[in-house]
Design an enzyme around this catalytic site. Structure first.
Site, PDB file in Angstrom:
ATOM      1  NE  ARG A  70      10.540  68.248  47.240  1.00 52.08           N
ATOM      2  CZ  ARG A  70       9.715  69.298  47.121  1.00 52.08           C
ATOM      3  NH1 ARG A  70       8.413  69.110  47.105  1.00 52.08           N
ATOM      4  NH2 ARG A  70      10.195  70.519  47.005  1.00 52.08           N
ATOM      5  CD  GLU A 107      14.270  78.298  42.116  1.00 49.49           C
ATOM      6  OE1 GLU A 107      14.232  77.211  42.715  1.00 49.49           O
ATOM      7  OE2 GLU A 107      14.485  78.402  40.894  1.00 49.49           O
TER       8      GLU A 107
HETATM    9  P1  AMP Z   1      16.296  77.115  48.414  1.00 53.20           P
HETATM   10  O1  AMP Z   1      15.939  77.637  49.768  1.00 53.20           O
HETATM   11  O2  AMP Z   1      16.158  78.139  47.338  1.00 53.20           O
HETATM   12  O3  AMP Z   1      17.645  76.437  48.400  1.00 53.20           O
HETATM   13  O4  AMP Z   1      15.209  76.042  48.045  1.00 53.20           O
HETATM   14  C1  AMP Z   1      15.323  74.781  48.535  1.00 53.20           C
HETATM   15  C2  AMP Z   1      13.988  74.204  48.878  1.00 53.20           C
HETATM   16  O5  AMP Z   1      12.968  74.506  47.945  1.00 53.20           O
HETATM   17  C3  AMP Z   1      14.081  72.725  48.913  1.00 53.20           C
HETATM   18  O6  AMP Z   1      13.359  72.305  50.045  1.00 53.20           O
HETATM   19  C4  AMP Z   1      13.447  72.247  47.638  1.00 53.20           C
HETATM   20  O7  AMP Z   1      12.604  71.185  47.924  1.00 53.20           O
HETATM   21  C5  AMP Z   1      12.663  73.410  47.110  1.00 53.20           C
HETATM   22  N1  AMP Z   1      13.001  73.828  45.740  1.00 53.20           N
HETATM   23  C6  AMP Z   1      13.507  75.023  45.379  1.00 53.20           C
HETATM   24  N2  AMP Z   1      13.656  75.120  44.061  1.00 53.20           N
HETATM   25  C7  AMP Z   1      13.268  73.937  43.562  1.00 53.20           C
HETATM   26  C8  AMP Z   1      13.186  73.405  42.246  1.00 53.20           C
HETATM   27  N3  AMP Z   1      13.559  74.123  41.169  1.00 53.20           N
HETATM   28  N4  AMP Z   1      12.741  72.138  42.102  1.00 53.20           N
HETATM   29  C9  AMP Z   1      12.359  71.422  43.177  1.00 53.20           C
HETATM   30  N5  AMP Z   1      12.399  71.873  44.431  1.00 53.20           N
HETATM   31  C10 AMP Z   1      12.840  73.119  44.639  1.00 53.20           C
END
Ligand code: AMP
Length: 182
Positions: A70, A107
């Protein structure tokens, strides 16, 4: 409304963005509240607001770097408005020519990101974008790839920051710009 607003154009822009974020419980796994931004991307006015607001934060960066998948939507729109090129940082196995790769925690789960060859050169100033900043693991991996290639990361932009997960702290000292928080 599922997200708070950060910016000046509250009437015509960012307030409207927040109303287009849809919460999806337990996706892609139990306990995750997924922020679905596809209705926001599908809305011409909202997409223009995203591009304009984040482009205003790109500063003197030479290139915008979008994180799969995205982040590509955000990155191309922002780069076009900011007048820079765009570089996709991709998940493992997608790029035909790879300059560098790194693994990181999400996550939910883990993944590997790769930087395409012949895109980023030493001394380049990069502004990284993604749709959602959660734990910051993805962003930190992208930063690591770029810095390893000799680039300077001058900022990180996200549509939505999940503040409880403290991704901003993980990216410090890089300045984080989030249009919405939840
Ligand atoms: P992070 O590495 O934990 O910061 O996760 C970021 C990536 O995971 C981004 O590319 C987001 O598209 C996706 N992502 C993580 N958590 C969510 C969430 N709760 N809702 C939507 N996308 C998420």
């Amino acid at each position: 409304m599922t997200a708070a607003v950060h910016g000046t154009d509250e009437d015509g822009g960012l307030t409207r963005l927040a109303g287009l974020v849809v919460d999806v419980p337990d996706h892609p796994s139990p306990g995750i509240l997924f922020k679905d931004l596809t209705p926001l991307f599908a809305d011409a006015q909202a997409l223009a607001t995203v591009a304009t607001e984040l482009a205003a934060r790109v500063g003197d960066a030479d290139v915008v770097v979008g994180i799969e998948a995205r982040g590509f939507l955000v990155g191309a729109a922002v780069a076009l408005v900011a007048g820079t090129g765009v570089v996709p940082v991709r998940k493992a196995g997608k790029l035909p020519r790879v300059a560098a790769s790194t693994s990181y925690d999400l996550e939910y789960g883990s993944a590997t990101l790769e930087l395409p060859a012949d895109t980023v050169v030493p001394g380049m100033r990069a502004f990284v974008v993604d749709d959602v900043l959660a734990t910051g693991g993805t962003g930190a991996a992208a930063v690591e790839l770029l810095q390893g290639a000799g680039a300077q990361v001058v900022g990180f932009g996200a549509l939505l920051e999940l503040t409880a997960l403290a991704g901003r702290d993980r990216l410090a000292p890089i300045e984080v710009h989030a249009l919405l928080t939840a």
